[in-house]
Design an enzyme around this catalytic site. Structure first.
Site, PDB file in Angstrom:
ATOM      1  N   ASP A 190      -5.584  -3.611  -2.338  1.00 35.23           N
ATOM      2  CA  ASP A 190      -4.576  -3.457  -1.328  1.00 35.23           C
ATOM      3  C   ASP A 190      -3.899  -4.802  -0.599  1.00 35.23           C
ATOM      4  O   ASP A 190      -4.736  -5.551  -0.146  1.00 35.23           O
ATOM      5  CB  ASP A 190      -5.197  -2.516  -0.262  1.00 35.23           C
ATOM      6  CG  ASP A 190      -4.153  -2.017   0.476  1.00 35.23           C
ATOM      7  OD1 ASP A 190      -3.027  -2.532   0.816  1.00 35.23           O
ATOM      8  OD2 ASP A 190      -4.311  -0.710   0.870  1.00 35.23           O
TER       9      ASP A 190
ATOM     10  N   SER B 107       0.837  -1.117  -0.153  1.00 32.32           N
ATOM     11  CA  SER B 107       0.060  -0.125  -0.037  1.00 32.32           C
ATOM     12  C   SER B 107       0.912   1.289  -0.009  1.00 32.32           C
ATOM     13  O   SER B 107       1.645   1.365  -0.754  1.00 32.32           O
ATOM     14  CB  SER B 107      -0.931  -0.046   1.319  1.00 32.32           C
ATOM     15  OG  SER B 107      -1.979   0.764   0.930  1.00 32.32           O
TER      16      SER B 107
END
Length: 269
Positions: A177, A37
């Site tokens: 993610d 991320s």
């Protein structure tokens, strides 16, 4: 190992790394960089030789009046509930989160810009791993320069927080993610002799997950860098607020001298 944490995480990690460099500890010399991320952005900047302070400043200037994405709080609560449900196998929990992410969507244009605005668009020769999760299968995916996936797409997928940003399409599948599997994915460093884990959201996590990941690293020397109280205060309640670019970087830079000793024990021994 560079963990997730939104805009606050990107900027704070960049500040920590910059401060360590000024103290003579260059994490960019690592044999392996792993980004999840926010960490995928910072890892890419490090691996491609981009000046971190300049990159943060450019991003701050590009989004002076940008609003943080609107968030479906109920959906986000449901995501956390699924990921922390002990009755679900991790991959099943991730599949359910993926289905929810596909249904709720999010602010798509901004997700794509995360990758498109990287100063360098080609995978570096350095060993860089970028994490993501397949929304359909719940499978954990690790992108690298041999994956046949554009760097910008890989980073965008790693930053596609479910129910905040929509999953990213890559080769006919949709990805979200990598933090859905773990905020740090530190176990990917297995086999390394020394590991530095930089975790912007450690104050929101229990030690159980990171301790389990560190345990998989065997005899590796590990330094775990987490935000101090001053940094946490700067982050506030909205880690996606574009107003955080410069303050969070400054917080990381200010904290760096306090972590030099712990990092040096790993980095120099």
């Amino acid at each position: 190992m560079l963990g997730g944490g939104g805009i606050a995480g990107i900027a704070w990690e960049a500040g920590i790394v910059t401060g360590l460099r000024r103290a003579g500890l260059d994490l960019g010399e690592a044999d392996l960089l792993v980004g999840t991320s926010a960490g995928s952005v910072v890892g890419t900047l490090i691996a491609t030789g981009v000046d971190l302070e300049g990159a943060v400043g450019a991003q701050a200037d590009a989004e002076p009046a940008a609003a943080a994405p609107s968030v479906d709080l109920q959906a986000v609560i449901e995501v956390f509930g699924l990921l922390n449900d002990p009755s679900l196998e991790p991959e099943e929990a991730r599949r359910r989160v993926g289905a929810l992410a596909l249904r709720v969507g999010g602010a798509g244009a901004r997700t794509e810009r995360i990758g498109e605005q990287l100063p360098v668009q080609e995978w570096p020769d350095r060993r860089l791993l970028v994490t993501a999760v397949d929304t359909g299968t719940g499978e954990f995916v690790v992108w690298d320069r041999h994956s046949g996936v554009p760097l910008a797409s890989a980073v965008a997928s790693s930053c596609a927080v479910p129910c905040v940003f929509p999953p990213v399409a890559i080769n006919g599948r949709r990805y979200m993610d990598g933090g859905v599997r773990s905020v740090t994915n530190a176990d990917l460093a297995a086999g390394s002799s020394a590991v530095v884990v930089v975790e912007p959201l450690a104050h929101l996590e229990t030690r159980r997950r990171i301790d389990a990941e560190i345990a998989t690293l065997g005899d590796a020397a590990v330094a775990h860098v987490t935000p101090d109280q001053a940094s946490v205060t700067v982050f506030g309640s909205d880690i996606l607020d574009p107003a955080l670019w410069r303050p969070a970087f400054a917080a990381g830079l200010a904290q760096a001298p306090d972590v030099v000793e712990s990092v040096a024990k790993v980095w120099r021994d």
